[in-house]
Write a protein that holds these residues in place. Sequence first.
Motif, short mmCIF file in Angstrom:
data_model
loop_
_atom_site.label_atom_id
_atom_site.label_comp_id
_atom_site.label_asym_id
_atom_site.label_seq_id
_atom_site.Cartn_x
_atom_site.Cartn_y
_atom_site.Cartn_z
N PRO A 12 16.53 1.42 51.62
CA PRO A 12 15.40 2.11 50.92
C PRO A 12 15.14 3.43 51.61
O PRO A 12 14.61 4.49 50.75
N LEU A 13 15.33 3.69 52.73
CA LEU A 13 15.07 4.95 53.43
C LEU A 13 15.95 5.98 52.98
O LEU A 13 15.68 7.33 53.01
N MET A 14 17.39 5.43 52.49
CA MET A 14 18.09 6.45 51.82
C MET A 14 17.57 7.28 50.64
O MET A 14 17.58 8.32 50.19
N SER A 15 16.79 6.25 49.75
CA SER A 15 16.11 6.73 48.45
C SER A 15 14.96 7.87 48.89
O SER A 15 14.81 8.93 48.53
N TYR A 16 14.10 7.22 50.00
CA TYR A 16 12.94 8.44 50.48
C TYR A 16 13.71 9.70 50.97
O TYR A 16 13.27 10.50 50.95
N GLN A 17 14.70 9.25 51.87
CA GLN A 17 15.29 10.76 52.48
C GLN A 17 15.61 11.50 51.12
O GLN A 17 15.77 12.72 51.26
N ALA A 18 16.39 10.93 50.06
CA ALA A 18 16.93 11.88 48.92
C ALA A 18 15.66 12.48 48.30
O ALA A 18 15.81 13.52 47.85
N ILE A 19 14.55 11.69 48.04
CA ILE A 19 13.33 11.92 47.40
C ILE A 19 12.63 13.30 48.34
O ILE A 19 12.25 14.30 47.64
N SER A 20 12.79 13.24 49.65
CA SER A 20 12.15 14.33 50.57
C SER A 20 13.05 15.56 50.33
O SER A 20 12.60 16.78 50.62
N GLY A 145 6.29 12.61 48.76
CA GLY A 145 7.08 13.86 48.79
C GLY A 145 7.72 14.46 49.54
O GLY A 145 8.49 13.87 50.45
N ALA A 146 7.69 15.78 49.96
CA ALA A 146 8.09 16.41 51.09
C ALA A 146 7.71 15.88 52.48
O ALA A 146 8.32 15.99 53.51
N GLY A 147 6.41 15.12 52.60
CA GLY A 147 6.09 14.61 53.46
C GLY A 147 6.81 13.46 54.32
O GLY A 147 6.50 12.87 55.27
N LEU A 148 7.69 13.06 53.31
CA LEU A 148 8.48 11.88 53.78
C LEU A 148 9.76 12.18 54.89
O LEU A 148 10.11 11.23 55.65
N ARG A 149 9.85 13.35 54.86
CA ARG A 149 11.13 13.70 55.70
C ARG A 149 10.76 13.35 57.13
O ARG A 149 11.88 12.63 57.68
N GLY A 150 9.87 13.59 57.92
CA GLY A 150 9.79 13.50 59.13
C GLY A 150 9.63 12.03 59.42
O GLY A 150 10.43 11.42 60.28
N PRO A 151 8.88 11.09 58.84
CA PRO A 151 8.80 9.73 58.99
C PRO A 151 9.98 8.96 58.57
O PRO A 151 10.25 8.02 59.19
N THR A 152 10.69 9.42 57.56
CA THR A 152 12.13 8.86 57.32
C THR A 152 12.99 8.97 58.24
O THR A 152 13.84 7.98 58.61
N GLN A 153 13.13 10.24 58.84
CA GLN A 153 14.14 10.27 60.07
C GLN A 153 13.72 9.53 61.21
O GLN A 153 14.68 8.79 61.90
N ALA A 154 12.49 9.54 61.45
CA ALA A 154 12.20 8.61 62.48
C ALA A 154 12.47 7.12 62.27
O ALA A 154 12.90 6.21 63.26
N VAL A 220 19.85 -2.12 42.82
CA VAL A 220 19.16 -1.34 41.75
C VAL A 220 17.57 -1.32 41.94
O VAL A 220 16.89 -0.30 41.83
N LEU A 221 17.19 -2.68 41.94
CA LEU A 221 15.62 -2.71 42.36
C LEU A 221 15.31 -2.05 43.73
O LEU A 221 14.08 -1.31 43.59
N THR A 222 16.18 -2.10 44.67
CA THR A 222 15.60 -1.50 46.11
C THR A 222 15.84 -0.04 45.93
O THR A 222 14.94 0.85 46.53
N ALA A 223 16.77 0.61 44.97
CA ALA A 223 16.90 1.95 44.82
C ALA A 223 15.75 2.68 43.98
O ALA A 223 15.06 3.56 44.27
N TYR A 224 15.27 2.00 43.05
CA TYR A 224 14.25 2.38 41.91
C TYR A 224 12.91 1.93 42.10
O TYR A 224 12.29 2.67 41.45
N LEU A 225 12.82 0.83 42.85
CA LEU A 225 11.41 0.36 42.71
C LEU A 225 10.52 1.43 43.47
O LEU A 225 9.31 1.86 43.31
N PRO A 226 11.24 2.28 44.64
CA PRO A 226 10.34 3.30 45.30
C PRO A 226 10.02 4.53 44.08
O PRO A 226 9.08 4.91 44.24
N LEU A 227 11.00 4.73 43.34
CA LEU A 227 10.64 5.81 42.28
C LEU A 227 9.65 5.51 41.42
O LEU A 227 8.93 6.12 40.89
N ILE A 228 9.67 3.98 40.78
CA ILE A 228 8.57 3.55 39.97
C ILE A 228 7.48 3.44 40.64
O ILE A 228 6.15 3.97 40.09
N ALA A 229 7.24 3.15 41.69
CA ALA A 229 6.01 3.27 42.57
C ALA A 229 5.39 4.52 42.82
O ALA A 229 4.42 4.82 42.62
#
Length: 380
Positions: A12-20, A145-154, A220-229
């Motif tokens: 899921p962090l891959m998705s959040y990294q991409a979102i950021s 949003g863009a605020g995901l970048r730092g926490p996702t890296q950690a 698909v659930l793991t990838a798209y649930l963060p986006l739906i949420a």
Amino acid sequence: MLTQTSLNLTRPLMSYQAISLGAGALAIGMITACYALLSVVTAVPLGRATDRSRHSPLLVAVGAALLGASALLLATAGTVWTVAAFGTMLGFGHLAFMIAGQGLIARCSSEHDLDRNFGWFTATTSIGQLLGPALAGLLLGDASGAGLRGPTQAALVVAGLLALAALPAAAGVWRTCRAVSAGSPSGASATRLPVTDLLRRPGIASGLFVSLALLAAVDVLTAYLPLIAEQRGIVPATVGILLSVRAAASVASRLLMPWLLRRWSRRVLIVGSALGSAVTLAVVPLPFAGPAVMAAALLVGGFLLGLGQPLTMTVVVRAVPDSARSTALALRLMGNRFGQVALPAGASLIAAGAGAGGALWFTCAVLLAAAGAARAAPRT
């Protein structure tokens, strides 16, 4: 459990990294497909090497090391393309680990114990699927949003360290499994069956279809649930809880496997796994589905999703000679990876026009088709 927790924290962090980095539904679907890309062409050769080699426990350590390195590299990714590249490396590390682990269990188990032992092995996978997303939610909190970048890296650094922490346990696998590996067929004595011959054996093709559909549905659930949420204002911490509910239900179904098999046949459970998960997962993207409804659907769907994987492992290994079991399991993993490329890619095209919910509904349609194939397959 360490490697699977790391993997399911990273996914899921891959998705959040991409979102950021500004990625949308189409890009996330393609990144998810890249995770499985290299594995499609390397699974069967790795399986054949495992059948021939007396050193297959070493592959457990190699897989763990690759998982850790991939997560650490993902923390440095600055573009969507580098996320996809390091995600491909992550998928290969997972493939190496799973081929080695499943092959050793197939060698160590009696025919009577295969369902139980594969059930326990996949239960540890589900425990990782429970802990990983929960840890992701805890580490990301309410960032968006863009605020995901730092926490996702950690969080990705934590994921990498978890996988590397598994290396001492991998050394224990090496010590305890040397005798088993030394006594297994190797070199010229191992039966080398062509892939076409394997696919013609009763139950193999339908088992592969069910397996890839179930696994790709989780992806698909793991990838798209963060986006739906994200679109519904649901924070990452809640998403982590929802994904952990699904994983906890899968743990329960796999631990209960011996009891379930005393009440129903393997065939009935496989069909029920694909059919029931299709129906319940279809509820998740519905407009009225808030966190409580999603949790209920993922609880039932997760229990059913958990059944099919260990049962299809048993179908595959029972259909081939003992000396080709790792190859057959690798063929199953190759089918899984093909599904992890094709279904997310197809889901991303659907999502581009119908949104993230359309991607999940597309996956549910594939699960229904898999249930039909399992029902029509010859009894084994």
